[in-house]
Enzyme design. Sequence first.
Site, PDB file in Angstrom:
ATOM      1  N   LYS A  15       0.827  -1.201   0.000  1.00  0.00           N
ATOM      2  CA  LYS A  15       0.000   0.000   0.000  1.00  0.00           C
ATOM      3  C   LYS A  15       0.862   1.251   0.000  1.00  0.00           C
ATOM      4  O   LYS A  15       0.558   2.229  -0.687  1.00  0.00           O
ATOM      5  CB  LYS A  15      -0.915  -0.014   1.228  1.00  0.00           C
ATOM      6  CG  LYS A  15      -1.828   1.207   1.360  1.00  0.00           C
ATOM      7  CD  LYS A  15      -2.926   1.205   0.331  1.00  0.00           C
ATOM      8  CE  LYS A  15      -3.879   2.371   0.508  1.00  0.00           C
ATOM      9  NZ  LYS A  15      -4.980   2.374  -0.438  1.00  0.00           N
ATOM     10  N   SER A 185      -8.224   2.493   3.275  1.00  0.00           N
ATOM     11  CA  SER A 185      -8.800   1.637   2.244  1.00  0.00           C
ATOM     12  C   SER A 185      -9.072   2.376   0.936  1.00  0.00           C
ATOM     13  O   SER A 185      -9.411   1.742  -0.067  1.00  0.00           O
ATOM     14  CB  SER A 185     -10.112   1.016   2.747  1.00  0.00           C
ATOM     15  OG  SER A 185     -11.089   2.025   2.955  1.00  0.00           O
ATOM     16  N   LYS A 186      -8.898   3.698   0.931  1.00  0.00           N
ATOM     17  CA  LYS A 186      -9.245   4.483  -0.251  1.00  0.00           C
ATOM     18  C   LYS A 186      -8.120   4.465  -1.286  1.00  0.00           C
ATOM     19  O   LYS A 186      -6.969   4.143  -0.994  1.00  0.00           O
ATOM     20  CB  LYS A 186      -9.560   5.931   0.147  1.00  0.00           C
ATOM     21  CG  LYS A 186     -10.641   6.049   1.215  1.00  0.00           C
ATOM     22  CD  LYS A 186     -11.939   5.387   0.792  1.00  0.00           C
ATOM     23  CE  LYS A 186     -13.107   5.708   1.715  1.00  0.00           C
ATOM     24  NZ  LYS A 186     -12.953   5.186   3.079  1.00  0.00           N
ATOM     25  N   SER A 187      -8.450   4.851  -2.522  1.00  0.00           N
ATOM     26  CA  SER A 187      -7.469   4.816  -3.614  1.00  0.00           C
ATOM     27  C   SER A 187      -6.319   5.781  -3.389  1.00  0.00           C
ATOM     28  O   SER A 187      -5.208   5.561  -3.868  1.00  0.00           O
ATOM     29  CB  SER A 187      -8.153   5.138  -4.949  1.00  0.00           C
ATOM     30  OG  SER A 187      -9.012   4.104  -5.333  1.00  0.00           O
TER      31      SER A 187
END
Length: 402
Positions: A15, A185-187
């Site tokens: 991530k 969790s977002k782009s």
Amino acid sequence: MNDPAVTLPFPREPKYGQAEKDAVLKLLDEGHLSEINRGPATNALEAAFARLTGTRHALSFNSGTASLHAALHAVGASPQAGVAVSPMTWVSAITAVFQAGSYPVFCDIEPDSPNIAPTAVAEAAPACSAVLATHTWGIPARMDQLAKATGLPIVEDCSHAHGALYQGRAVGSWGAAGCFSLQESKSVSGGEGGILTTTDREVYERALTLGHHPARLAAELTLPELKPFATTGAAYKYRMPAVSAVIARQQLRSLPDRMLAAEQNLATLRKVLEECDAPVTWPSIGELSVRGWYGTPLTINVRVPDPAELSKQLKAAGIPVRSMYEDWTQAPLLQRPDLAARFWPHLARSPYRPPTIDALPNFHKAMRQMIVLKVPQLLAPDYMEQVAEALAAVLVRTLVTA
């Protein structure tokens, strides 16, 4: 013979990569992790979001929820008139309305989309002071139709839709304000954080007064009616940590490549599902629109008698399904005004009424008939083919031939 199943792992990269690590280490070396004014980390991220959305202003917050609170405050959400909201959203997009001193007026979603229906908003408008339109699962809401449905200010919840376009124009630029979450969790993530975008200077300054430091208020407030707040603001302390800002800035740089990979993955998924005659339909976004990447909603064309059992079967086959949101409209907090008034006393004197199931037929049908897939942001044609074949097999076995 066993049905096809997904045997390949979900394709992912770390991530937070080397660029994010380097940015954080540089910040640590500089020794400034908190920016009370529009410091370099904050400035770079806000400027980047203003460019992304084509707006004049962007304002950072410590969460997407805080940005929603500030936006609703800035556009004049009222305790006497509610805010039109969709039931298909995360609960914070609902409670932010309470935080802003108003109350939610739930409007049904469209029959062919996970987004709030302009016709429902038009019906609710006389009892509302603003509209909160979520671009749910990254599917752009029909902003032109929402604007025609009411003259109320519209706040866009863009938490699922970083980089999305509606009719060639960036989400976050259509309404009076746009709000982006930077939760993990977002782009685009800073770990936590939020961004408000707007071209309206008054909206920007009113949002600024809610939770930013007096040093920034003194430097930026220009409107005479807001200058008395320069020494204090409302002091919610909503500003973003510099660490979150530098991480999110790097994430924003890689967003176009990741969006392109996700789009190609979705094309592979769709092609194979169509070849398999899978009983699903896709939300239409239009030729000039570009979707965001938080989840991919599919509507199942045959009746789903037991959504929980179907979800169990999909997960057992290795299909990357994302959990649907709870039906917050039936949660005790939304059904019992006495409970909500413990947090937001203004509700005891407001016209708020708990929503009923009968008032939201499209939403409750979608809760039964919709599934949401996770689509990787790393090019993975073999994986997507496996997912499509396994999905088609489960749907046929459990719903068509059962």
